[in-house]
Design a protein around this motif. Structure first.
Motif: not given
Length: 509
Positions: A196-205
């Motif tokens: 994804g991108n920065a916010e998507k990667a954190m949301l996935l985590a």
């Protein structure tokens, strides 16, 4: 035909779910922690796990929070496109109404930790609102809700990196975890989001941490995909670091690794890492219009029978009302103490205020000379309690104030959780002081050692006010002794090894 779901059913269900997860660990977490406890060979780490398991069982029986940091609320809401939520209010407002209801429940009040303004006055909202709410529209006629209550200690250790396309995610995760210290209260989980991108990667985590824990099964059957191979590799390599429970050194730092992925730009490899502490609080439910969700109390036989009263025979007893430098000089890093007598409490806001007063030359409201201070923000008491769950907070946040307080007030002992930084350790050594740790994630257990509590100063700070506790046989470990020796440096160093096998299961890579 659309399915109607009433506003009151939604709010009641979210509120009940938040009360539920404050008290009960997920059964999969208890099973995996109990198995790790059985395998653990480090005495200090084994004792920490025993306290976490005993605390969890006590919280379940007592129906009180397992940890004093009852977390910021994260809600993942999936609304079926054929479902109709009968309300005139925005969804996030409904979630906040439920949080308010849950956290101010007089039968089991939860600690309010959210502040309205993150930059300036940082005043507590007093009801733990607002929540962080994520909404997704999906096919169907139901509403699915997944809730987590995320403590500040583990949330503060979240990390993000935009790796190069050819960089190793495994290497970055292992190297990053080694820098986190123990402030996230291991043993726990790692949630990893890639893509994804920065916010998507954190949301996935963050969302990956809601998945069931299945590492025991994965170890037994072996990987069936490259992603499972990566999970196992990270699991082995992180545990090989020797960090162990509470950072004391041992075989188990993490119980599981979760990885979620999403397509990303060809030039990027965004990676988010979020550790989950030993207070693994989450639950999911579905609303179909038939009424509010119901939550089943876990079978209390799930918790292993663990005796923790053996400490009394081997621990050194300390009278806090007669502390002096000679007494503290006799303590050694790694030693277990049982504290009795009067101690002060104080966290970030109180420390900031105290140091400001010292710098202005103002008299302090409390005498600190030859006393102990406990870094804690307790839950409000109910019924016959003198204080609610009262576990330690992350001590490195007090590091900037430590030298000043030791030098200017005569403070002798500090109690918290996790490691101290080099400057704080140096100040402890120079002033002949000591730093002790209580087990993070054992808040209800710790509270049972507190015989009385009263506010002495800064009442406007709420849970961060300075209290005086009277304790009896409160168990702690000497983390930094008066010579500057640190168990958080020596413990992991001792348990870091290339390969250890227990019961035929490789625990190290």
């Amino acid at each position: 035909m659309s399915r109607s779901i009433r506003e009151e059913d939604f709010v009641r269900s979210v509120a009940d779910a938040l009360q539920y997860i404050s008290t009960y660990h997920p059964p999969d977490f208890i099973r995996h922690l109990a198995e790790s406890y059985r395998r653990e060979q480090s005495p200090a780490a084994r004792d920490a796990m025993a306290q976490i398991l005993a605390n969890s069982k006590m919280a379940a029986f007592g129906r009180r929070p397992m940890c004093q940091d009852t977390g910021s609320v994260v809600a993942f809401v999936k609304i079926g496109m054929e479902a109709r939520l009968v309300s005139s209010r925005p969804l996030a407002e409904l979630v906040d109404a439920a949080v308010r209801l849950a956290y101010t429940d007089p039968e089991n009040p939860l600690r309010a930790s959210m502040i309205r303004d993150p930059l300036f006055d940082r005043r507590n909202t007093r009801d733990n609102t607002p929540a962080i709410t994520h909404v997704e529209m999906v096919p169907g006629d139901r509403i699915e809700v997944k809730l987590a209550a995320k403590g500040g200690g583990s949330e503060n250790k979240a990390r993000f990196a935009n790796l190069g396309p050819s960089a190793s995610v495994v290497d970055w995760v292992v190297e990053t975890v080694e820098t986190l210290g123990a402030g996230w209260c291991p043993p726990g989980l790692l949630g990893i989001g890639v893509g994804g991108n920065a916010e998507k990667a954190m949301l996935l985590a963050k969302e990956s941490l809601l998945a069931p824990i299945d590492m025991t099964e994965l170890l037994a059957r072996g990987p069936a995909s490259p992603l499972e191979e990566m999970r196992l590799e990270i699991y082995h390599k992180v545990n090989a670091l020797g960090i162990g429970a509470q950072g004391l050194g041992g075989l188990t730092t993490i119980l599981d690794v979760k990885i979620a992925t999403y397509p990303c730009h060809a030039a990027s490899k965004p990676v988010g890492l979020i550790p989950q502490c030993a207070a693994d609080r989450h639950v999911g439910f579905v609303l179909d219009g038939s009424g509010p969700a119901a939550f089943t109390t876990p079978d209390l036989e799930l918790w292993p029978d663990i005796a923790i009263d053996g400490l009394a025979a081997t621990a050194r007893r300390v009278d806090l009302d007669h502390l002096d430098a000679a007494e503290v000089a006799g303590w050694k890093a790694g030693e277990t103490l049982l504290l009795s007598g009067r101690m002060l409490t104080g966290r970030d806001a109180a420390h900031r205020r105290l140091v400001d007063m010292i710098q202005r030359g103002e008299p302090l409201p409390v005498e600190f000379k030859d006393r102990a201070i406990y870094y804690v923000g307790p839950v409000d008491a109910v019924r016959d309690e003198v204080v609610g769950p009262a576990g330690p907070t992350t001590s490195t946040r007090m590091d900037p104030f430590t030298a000043t307080l030791l030098e200017r007030t005569g403070l002798l002992v500090m109690i918290g959780k996790a490691e101290r930084g080099p400057a704080a350790i140096d100040a402890i050594r120079r002033h002949g002081a000591a730093y002790l740790i209580a087990v993070g994630g054992a808040a209800y257990l710790v509270s049972k050692a507190i015989r009385s509590a009263r506010v002495l100063a800064f009442e406007d700070l709420g849970m961060e006010a300075i209290h005086e506790f009277v304790v009896e046989d409160m168990p702690v470990t000497v983390a930094v002794d008066s010579t500057g020796a640190s168990i958080h440096l020596e413990g992991p160093r001792r348990w870091r090894a290339p390969e250890i096998v227990a019961d035929g299961i490789p625990l190290r890579s």
